[in-house]
Scaffold this active site. Structure first.
Site, mmCIF file in Angstrom:
data_model
loop_
_atom_site.group_PDB
_atom_site.id
_atom_site.type_symbol
_atom_site.label_atom_id
_atom_site.label_comp_id
_atom_site.label_asym_id
_atom_site.label_seq_id
_atom_site.Cartn_x
_atom_site.Cartn_y
_atom_site.Cartn_z
ATOM 1 C CG HIS A 49 28.137 47.148 49.309
ATOM 2 N ND1 HIS A 49 27.061 47.515 50.098
ATOM 3 C CD2 HIS A 49 27.730 47.327 48.019
ATOM 4 C CE1 HIS A 49 26.061 47.908 49.323
ATOM 5 N NE2 HIS A 49 26.430 47.805 48.071
ATOM 6 C CG ASN A 100 19.716 48.844 45.146
ATOM 7 O OD1 ASN A 100 18.771 48.153 44.774
ATOM 8 N ND2 ASN A 100 20.901 48.338 45.443
#
Length: 415
Positions: free
Chosen positions: A317, A286
């Site tokens: 997150h 990512n």
């Protein structure tokens, strides 16, 4: 629970696919000169609001509120304070939404909350990146524009529909440059078609492996090492597929990433699956988010920047138990990787020993990555305890012990 139930990115895939015709239409109108600049921004913003309402329903309000708040902050606060205010607003609102939604009894079949939270995380990336650009003077807000024009430009960037549900972070400067240009549509469509074929191949591979590994039947659970590895492999393939689709959508709309700026290329895919260094895997995984975290946290934290970066990633997150445990474990494993590999590579002198060293550490990297990914995706505390008490924890504990034993060794330079 089936393995595929943990793939939180899957519910947004139909909405991504539905956005492809509108992205192609937008690029065609721009390339043919039928869409003035202001109309382009309105098209992108209206498309983002429509896509948010379709994919998230009433939960789209949770996305629109921080977007409007960030625009008001950027228009009213001095450049020196823009980053602090935008960061505080975005992370406070995102944390409140994570906590509020996690405390409710939501329908497991309703994907709208998950899509809204995912889009909110991407909004935080764009808003804080833009605020940093303004704070550092990279992007001066033009004073010759009226407040409505600047508000339209900022809202369009934060909510433009090709990057609303996913995709690598597109900087504000690149967004403006691409919106004002008119690239050749056939070339964009060819590039997007290649990425779509790659996504289709990844999905076919994932479906074949799901059947071939037989993980739905006869698997004892998280205590089984092959089952854990298979589960993580399917997770990685799902992430790869959606990253490729996201970049294809951006390519069709004319906002495709520059070479090396996307989240996944064939070279990145090869690196992720063949590297024997966990640190290399971490930097490649990512990539746009890794660059954002490096700029936002790692380069600005004077004490323990690596640990602070992974701790903030857990916060970003959502701070579920699995995320906190997984990202902190990831930080420890990367720190151990920086120390263990120089120690081992210095002693691998012959070809046979080097081959053994690389093969063994590749297997260890694969197993540690599998352990971390499954931990991060684990939603219940009971499942996390089951993972922690299983034999799969032996290797991460061994790395942590090796880190303690090598603390006095000279730390190599971190790239």
């Amino acid at each position: 629970m089936r393995w595929a139930d943990l793939l939180l990115l899957l519910p947004a895939a139909p909405y991504r696919l539905a956005a492809f015709p509108f992205a192609a239409l937008f690029h065609h109108l721009c390339a043919s000169g039928h869409l003035p600049l202001t109309a382009r921004y309105i098209f992108l913003l209206a498309g983002g609001c429509l896509l948010a309402g379709t994919a998230m329903g009433s939960y789209a309000v949770l996305l629109l509120i921080p977007a409007a708040g960030s625009v008001l902050v950027l228009l009213s606060v001095s450049p020196a304070r823009a980053h602090t205010w935008v960061f505080a607003l975005q992370m406070s609102w995102q944390t409140l939404c994570h906590l509020a939604l996690s405390s409710q009894e939501l329908d497991p079949q309703d994907a709208r909350p998950a899509i809204a939270l995912s889009s909110m995380m991407l909004l935080t990336q764009k808003a804080t990146s833009l605020a940093l650009d303004i704070h550092e003077g990279v992007v001066p807000l033009q004073l010759d524009q009226g407040p409505l024009q600047r508000a339209l430009l900022l809202c369009s960037y934060l909510l433009f529909f090709p990057a609303l549900l996913g995709g690598p972070l597109c900087s504000f400067s690149r967004f403006r440059a691409q919106a004002e240009s008119s690239g050749a549509l056939p070339r964009r469509l060819r590039a997007a078609g290649q990425r779509c074929l790659c996504a289709l191949a990844l999905q076919g591979l994932r479906a074949g492996l799901a059947g071939g590994l037989a993980i739905r039947h006869g698997c004892p659970g998280l205590g089984c090492l092959p089952c854990l590895w298979a589960r993580a492999l399917l997770l990685r393939l799902a992430y790869y597929m959606h990253w490729v689709l996201d970049e294809a959508l951006l390519e069709v709309a004319g906002f495709g990433p520059e070479a090396g700026e996307g989240d996944l290329s064939l070279h990145d895919l090869w690196t992720l699956e063949t590297t024997h260094r966990l640190a290399v895997f971490t930097r490649t995984w990512n990539k746009s988010t890794s660059r954002w975290l490096r700029r936002l946290v790692f380069q600005r934290c004077p004490v323990q920047p690596l640990l602070a970066t992974f701790a903030f990633s857990a916060w970003w997150h959502g701070l579920r138990p699995g995320q906190v445990f997984g990202f902190l474990c990831w930080a420890v494993m990367v720190e151990a990787d920086y120390r263990i590999h120089p120690f081992l590579s210095a002693r691998a002198t012959s070809k046979g020993v080097k081959l053994l060293y690389r093969g063994t550490t590749w297997v260890f990297t694969q197993l540690i990555v599998a352990y971390i990914l499954v931990a991060v995706e684990t939603e219940s505390f009971s499942m996390l305890c089951l993972l922690w008490t299983s034999c799969n924890s032996i290797l991460p504990l061994s790395y942590a012990l090796a880190l303690l034993l090598l603390l006095l060794a000279k730390k190599p330079k971190q790239n």
